[in-house]
Design a protein around this motif. Structure first.
Motif, PDB file in Angstrom:
ATOM      1  N   SER A 259      -6.530 -14.601   3.032  1.00  0.00           N
ATOM      2  CA  SER A 259      -7.144 -15.644   3.853  1.00  0.00           C
ATOM      3  C   SER A 259      -6.786 -17.033   3.325  1.00  0.00           C
ATOM      4  O   SER A 259      -6.224 -17.190   2.238  1.00  0.00           O
ATOM      5  CB  SER A 259      -8.665 -15.477   3.857  1.00  0.00           C
ATOM      6  OG  SER A 259      -9.204 -15.893   2.614  1.00  0.00           O
TER       7      SER A 259
ATOM      8  N   ILE B 207      -8.261  -9.706   2.680  1.00  0.00           N
ATOM      9  CA  ILE B 207      -8.865  -9.124   3.872  1.00  0.00           C
ATOM     10  C   ILE B 207      -8.177  -7.795   4.132  1.00  0.00           C
ATOM     11  O   ILE B 207      -6.945  -7.718   4.161  1.00  0.00           O
ATOM     12  CB  ILE B 207      -8.677 -10.039   5.098  1.00  0.00           C
ATOM     13  CG1 ILE B 207      -9.333 -11.388   4.869  1.00  0.00           C
ATOM     14  CG2 ILE B 207      -9.249  -9.378   6.354  1.00  0.00           C
ATOM     15  CD1 ILE B 207      -8.975 -12.417   5.916  1.00  0.00           C
ATOM     16  N   VAL B 208      -8.972  -6.756   4.291  1.00  0.00           N
ATOM     17  CA  VAL B 208      -8.433  -5.434   4.603  1.00  0.00           C
ATOM     18  C   VAL B 208      -8.996  -5.021   5.953  1.00  0.00           C
ATOM     19  O   VAL B 208     -10.196  -5.128   6.201  1.00  0.00           O
ATOM     20  CB  VAL B 208      -8.832  -4.406   3.522  1.00  0.00           C
ATOM     21  CG1 VAL B 208      -8.333  -3.018   3.904  1.00  0.00           C
ATOM     22  CG2 VAL B 208      -8.271  -4.817   2.173  1.00  0.00           C
ATOM     23  N   GLY B 209      -8.125  -4.574   6.822  1.00  0.00           N
ATOM     24  CA  GLY B 209      -8.607  -4.210   8.148  1.00  0.00           C
ATOM     25  C   GLY B 209      -7.697  -3.231   8.841  1.00  0.00           C
ATOM     26  O   GLY B 209      -6.658  -2.823   8.323  1.00  0.00           O
ATOM     27  N   ARG B 210      -8.097  -2.822  10.038  1.00  0.00           N
ATOM     28  CA  ARG B 210      -7.306  -1.936  10.891  1.00  0.00           C
ATOM     29  C   ARG B 210      -7.154  -2.614  12.242  1.00  0.00           C
ATOM     30  O   ARG B 210      -8.140  -2.989  12.867  1.00  0.00           O
ATOM     31  CB  ARG B 210      -7.980  -0.582  11.043  1.00  0.00           C
ATOM     32  CG  ARG B 210      -7.330   0.304  12.110  1.00  0.00           C
ATOM     33  CD  ARG B 210      -7.872   1.715  12.095  1.00  0.00           C
ATOM     34  NE  ARG B 210      -7.347   2.459  10.952  1.00  0.00           N
ATOM     35  CZ  ARG B 210      -7.512   3.764  10.781  1.00  0.00           C
ATOM     36  NH1 ARG B 210      -8.192   4.463  11.662  1.00  0.00           N
ATOM     37  NH2 ARG B 210      -7.016   4.365   9.725  1.00  0.00           N
ATOM     38  N   ALA B 211      -5.935  -2.758  12.668  1.00  0.00           N
ATOM     39  CA  ALA B 211      -5.640  -3.347  13.969  1.00  0.00           C
ATOM     40  C   ALA B 211      -5.140  -2.265  14.916  1.00  0.00           C
ATOM     41  O   ALA B 211      -4.508  -1.296  14.493  1.00  0.00           O
ATOM     42  CB  ALA B 211      -4.581  -4.437  13.824  1.00  0.00           C
TER      43      ALA B 211
ATOM     44  N   ASP C 142      -3.169  -0.168   9.174  1.00  0.00           N
ATOM     45  CA  ASP C 142      -4.119  -0.552   8.116  1.00  0.00           C
ATOM     46  C   ASP C 142      -3.441  -1.631   7.279  1.00  0.00           C
ATOM     47  O   ASP C 142      -2.472  -1.348   6.565  1.00  0.00           O
ATOM     48  CB  ASP C 142      -4.477   0.665   7.254  1.00  0.00           C
ATOM     49  CG  ASP C 142      -5.292   1.685   8.019  1.00  0.00           C
ATOM     50  OD1 ASP C 142      -5.257   2.869   7.649  1.00  0.00           O
ATOM     51  OD2 ASP C 142      -5.956   1.296   9.000  1.00  0.00           O
TER      52      ASP C 142
ATOM     53  N   LYS D   8      -3.369  -5.527   4.999  1.00  0.00           N
ATOM     54  CA  LYS D   8      -3.987  -6.385   3.987  1.00  0.00           C
ATOM     55  C   LYS D   8      -3.467  -7.795   4.215  1.00  0.00           C
ATOM     56  O   LYS D   8      -2.261  -7.997   4.385  1.00  0.00           O
ATOM     57  CB  LYS D   8      -3.620  -5.900   2.588  1.00  0.00           C
ATOM     58  CG  LYS D   8      -4.346  -6.571   1.444  1.00  0.00           C
ATOM     59  CD  LYS D   8      -3.966  -5.888   0.121  1.00  0.00           C
ATOM     60  CE  LYS D   8      -4.739  -6.464  -1.053  1.00  0.00           C
ATOM     61  NZ  LYS D   8      -4.373  -5.804  -2.324  1.00  0.00           N
TER      62      LYS D   8
ATOM     63  N   ASN E  73      -1.853   1.965  15.542  1.00  0.00           N
ATOM     64  CA  ASN E  73      -2.715   1.181  14.672  1.00  0.00           C
ATOM     65  C   ASN E  73      -2.034   0.944  13.337  1.00  0.00           C
ATOM     66  O   ASN E  73      -1.010   1.550  13.022  1.00  0.00           O
ATOM     67  CB  ASN E  73      -4.097   1.828  14.510  1.00  0.00           C
ATOM     68  CG  ASN E  73      -4.092   3.087  13.682  1.00  0.00           C
ATOM     69  OD1 ASN E  73      -3.092   3.503  13.111  1.00  0.00           O
ATOM     70  ND2 ASN E  73      -5.251   3.728  13.602  1.00  0.00           N
TER      71      ASN E  73
END
Length: 123
Positions: free
Chosen positions: A102, A108-112, A97, A99, A95
């Protein structure tokens, strides 16, 4: 953001494997990249993770045998696994984390998560 994990396979006890996890897509930066594993009938557990600055964290069960590293320029993390044991058999998932910026200039901050790669340690 997509993650592609690779490098799993069948290896004998005591052997080695190197896993790779490549991130792609709309990425401004990646903070932490990590490897988790899930064995049949067991909960997912953290194996190791690494920050963009190179700080690392390992599960006690893999300390001294596994090494996590990353290439920030390639948005890729690696997991070098040595002295493999049958109990290391699992699906390994990576995974990141991240940034992203857009199209409307919002952060946008997320975890893939990647799709997982199977590691089987058996004679």
């Amino acid at each position: 953001v997509q993650l592609q994990a690779s490098g799993g396979g069948l290896v004998q006890p005591g052997g080695s494997l190197r896993l790779s996890c490549a991130a792609s897509g709309n990425i401004f930066s990646i903070n932490v990249m990590g490897w988790y594993r899930q064995a049949p009938g067991k909960q997912r557990e953290l194996v190791a993770d690494i920050t963009s600055g190179g700080g690392t964290n390992y599960a006690d069960s893999v300390k001294g045998r596994f090494t996590i590293s990353r290439d920030n320029a390639k948005n890729t993390a690696y997991l070098q696994m040595n002295s493999l044991k049958p109990e290391d058999t699992a699906v390994y998932l990576c995974n990141a984390d991240y940034k992203s910026l857009s199209s409307t200039s919002e952060w946008i901050v997320g975890r893939a998560w990647g799709q997982g790669t199977l590691v089987t340690v058996s004679s």
